[in-house]
Each structure stands twice: as C-alpha cells, then as structure tokens.
Design a protein around this motif. Structure first.
Motif, PDB file in Angstrom:
ATOM      1  N   GLY A  72      37.733  35.666  39.941  1.00 36.60           N
ATOM      2  CA  GLY A  72      38.313  36.939  40.397  1.00 36.60           C
ATOM      3  C   GLY A  72      38.881  37.608  39.162  1.00 36.60           C
ATOM      4  N   LEU A  73      40.036  38.240  39.313  1.00 33.79           N
ATOM      5  CA  LEU A  73      40.664  38.849  38.144  1.00 33.79           C
ATOM      6  C   LEU A  73      41.063  37.744  37.162  1.00 33.79           C
ATOM      7  N   ILE A  74      40.848  37.982  35.896  1.00 32.38           N
ATOM      8  CA  ILE A  74      41.148  36.962  34.885  1.00 32.38           C
ATOM      9  C   ILE A  74      42.086  37.564  33.838  1.00 32.38           C
ATOM     10  N   PRO A  75      42.771  36.741  33.040  1.00 30.69           N
ATOM     11  CA  PRO A  75      43.681  37.280  32.021  1.00 30.69           C
ATOM     12  C   PRO A  75      42.948  38.209  31.047  1.00 30.69           C
ATOM     13  N   ASP A  76      43.695  39.206  30.534  1.00 28.15           N
ATOM     14  CA  ASP A  76      43.106  40.202  29.627  1.00 28.15           C
ATOM     15  C   ASP A  76      42.355  39.553  28.465  1.00 28.15           C
ATOM     16  N   LYS A  77      42.964  38.525  27.905  1.00 28.68           N
ATOM     17  CA  LYS A  77      42.342  37.910  26.723  1.00 28.68           C
ATOM     18  C   LYS A  77      40.964  37.342  27.073  1.00 28.68           C
ATOM     19  N   ASP A  78      40.878  36.652  28.207  1.00 32.10           N
ATOM     20  CA  ASP A  78      39.587  36.084  28.618  1.00 32.10           C
ATOM     21  C   ASP A  78      38.583  37.195  28.914  1.00 32.10           C
ATOM     22  N   PHE A  79      39.081  38.236  29.564  1.00 30.82           N
ATOM     23  CA  PHE A  79      38.234  39.371  29.937  1.00 30.82           C
ATOM     24  C   PHE A  79      37.608  40.005  28.687  1.00 30.82           C
ATOM     25  N   PHE A  80      38.456  40.345  27.730  1.00 29.34           N
ATOM     26  CA  PHE A  80      37.934  41.026  26.542  1.00 29.34           C
ATOM     27  C   PHE A  80      37.109  40.092  25.650  1.00 29.34           C
ATOM     28  N   GLU A  81      37.454  38.796  25.668  1.00 28.74           N
ATOM     29  CA  GLU A  81      36.652  37.857  24.878  1.00 28.74           C
ATOM     30  C   GLU A  81      35.230  37.766  25.435  1.00 28.74           C
ATOM     31  N   LEU A  82      35.121  37.755  26.760  1.00 36.26           N
ATOM     32  CA  LEU A  82      33.785  37.719  27.362  1.00 36.26           C
ATOM     33  C   LEU A  82      33.002  38.968  26.974  1.00 36.26           C
ATOM     34  N   LEU A  83      33.633  40.136  27.144  1.00 34.53           N
ATOM     35  CA  LEU A  83      32.920  41.389  26.857  1.00 34.53           C
ATOM     36  C   LEU A  83      32.541  41.486  25.382  1.00 34.53           C
ATOM     37  N   ALA A  84      33.429  41.025  24.510  1.00 28.76           N
ATOM     38  CA  ALA A  84      33.124  41.083  23.072  1.00 28.76           C
ATOM     39  C   ALA A  84      31.926  40.202  22.744  1.00 28.76           C
ATOM     40  N   ASN A  85      31.655  39.232  23.624  1.00 29.45           N
ATOM     41  CA  ASN A  85      30.504  38.348  23.417  1.00 29.45           C
ATOM     42  C   ASN A  85      29.341  38.671  24.363  1.00 29.45           C
ATOM     43  N   LYS A  86      29.302  39.903  24.807  1.00 30.19           N
ATOM     44  CA  LYS A  86      28.189  40.399  25.631  1.00 30.19           C
ATOM     45  C   LYS A  86      28.037  39.643  26.950  1.00 30.19           C
ATOM     46  N   ARG A  87      29.154  39.214  27.495  1.00 30.46           N
ATOM     47  CA  ARG A  87      29.136  38.540  28.798  1.00 30.46           C
ATOM     48  C   ARG A  87      30.023  39.323  29.743  1.00 30.46           C
TER      49      ARG A  87
END
Ligand SMILES: [Fe+2]
Length: 242
Positions: A72-87
C-alpha cells in the motif's frame, strides 16, 4: 512481494471489469492520446486483471520500467528509491464492490489502470526518475519532500495537458476516478494554470476532494525539461527556509 494471481476472486474480476467499463467510454476525448495508446501497449482489457509478469514484459519493451509490488502506501524514501531505479510501486489488492467510488488508499486499479499506461512514455518516466533523484538528495528534509510531493501531485496524479484537439488529462488520480474526469476538464469552478514550477511548489493540495486548481503542460517534454529548474528552485526555497 509478488502478485499472487491465483488469489483473485470472482468479485475482484468483477470490480476490475466494472471500473474499466465505466471509465473507458469516457476517455477518448478526455484522456491524452498517449495514455490511450499506453492502454493498448500494455494490453489492458476489461475481462482480465493485469498479470504483472506480462505487464512487466511489455513495459520492458517500451521504457524498461517495471512494477514493484508493495502492500500500500510506503515511506517516502522507499517510494523515491523505487522510482529512481525505474520501478513503479503498485499494490495488488482491489477495492470491494461496495466501495467502487471511494477509497482511503490507492488500490491496484488506481496504481495500475491510472499509472501504468503512461509508464510507456519516455518523457514521463524520465521526469519521474529525475524528480525522485532530487527527492533522495533531500530525503531527510520534510519541507523539501512536501514541495516535491506538490509537483508530483499536480503532474503525475492530477496533471492536464494542452493538445491540438483541446485540453486532455494525463494525471492518474483523475484517470482512475469517474467523477473527476469530466470535472477537471469542464467544470468552471477549478482554476487551470499554465505549468509553472515555482507556482506549483507554492500550491498546497487536498486529498479528500476534487482539486481546486490544475496545472496544464504543453507537452510531455515540458516535464522532462523542467528538472534543472525544479532542482534550482527547490534548492533556493530550502536555503531560504534555513
Ligand atoms: Fe497514484
């Protein structure tokens, strides 16, 4: 986490189909053509809940992005780390038939139907990735993350785009909501501003009602091109606050 496709119930399939069939007839002439083309590219249909393995294979052939299952909603750091890695983080659960129109938290229909078609668009994914890299540099500063959440909100979730044929929607928050599709384009109440990085960073948003303001891009390249300005304006604001 993985998507356990065998766990989907007949109600889940019905929910996906109902939502899909309710929205799709309204999207030609409302959604940006790149989104409708994206639906075709990732092979979304009413009768089948998307299978992430297939979706990822298709996405790989367009932009190399893939879905990452999250609860579901995840911490900002995890969220942006995924997006920065094209996930792109996506949940796999679907709302119930009794809550088709209102959700506390984004479900799979929002995450997947709303977001995935435009993950085939090079400009949009480049913007997502670069915005996330900026966010990671400021991840311990709640003020900077609040400002970045505003630009994410007013583009990726609630963005409008000017096309040759008129105003269209590209924001996933609008495209996965039946009521706001018409409202965002046609209702006289909300303000519709030209896309402007500083203006957006200065504009708070509400999550619990239709938007009072929208920002209009002139093309997807405007998103990828705004990154240096975003980086600069954000740094200025963060320094000014210190
Ligand atoms: Fe979203």
């Amino acid at each position: 986490m993985v998507q356990d496709y065998s766990k989907y119930t007949p109600e889940d399939f019905k929910v996906w189909k109902l939502l899909y069939e309710r929205l799709m007839p309204h999207l030609p002439g409302a959604a940006v053509p790149e989104y409708l083309e994206g639906i075709r590219r990732v092979n979304f249909v009413a009768d089948r809940i998307p299978n992430f393995d297939e979706t990822n294979r298709l996405l790989a052939s367009w932009t190399g992005w893939e879905l990452e299952v999250v609860p579901g909603l995840i911490p900002d750091k995890d969220f942006f780390e995924l997006l920065a890695n094209k996930r792109f983080p996506a949940s796999t659960w679907l709302r119930k038939l009794s809550e088709l129109d209102y959700l506390e938290e984004p479900d799979m229909f929002h995450d997947v139907f709303g977001h995935v078609p435009l993950l085939t668009n090079e400009h949009l994914v480049s913007y997502l990735q670069e915005l996330s890299k900026i966010a990671l540099r400021h991840i311990d500063d709640p003020y900077a993350i609040e400002l970045l959440s505003r630009i994410y909100w007013f583009t990726v979730e609630f963005g409008l785009i000017q096309t040759h044929d008129g105003l269209r929607i590209y924001g996933a928050g609008i495209l996965s909501s039946k009521g706001e599709t018409w409202y965002s384009l046609n209702d006289p109440k909300p303000a519709r501003h030209p896309f402007d990085v500083t203006h957006i960073l200065d504009t708070p948003f509400r999550k619990d009602e239709y938007q009072k303001e929208y920002f209009i891009i002139e093309g997807f390249d405007q998103l990828s091109a705004c990154i240096p300005e975003l980086d600069r304006v954000l740094n200025e604001k963060v320094s000014a606050k210190d």
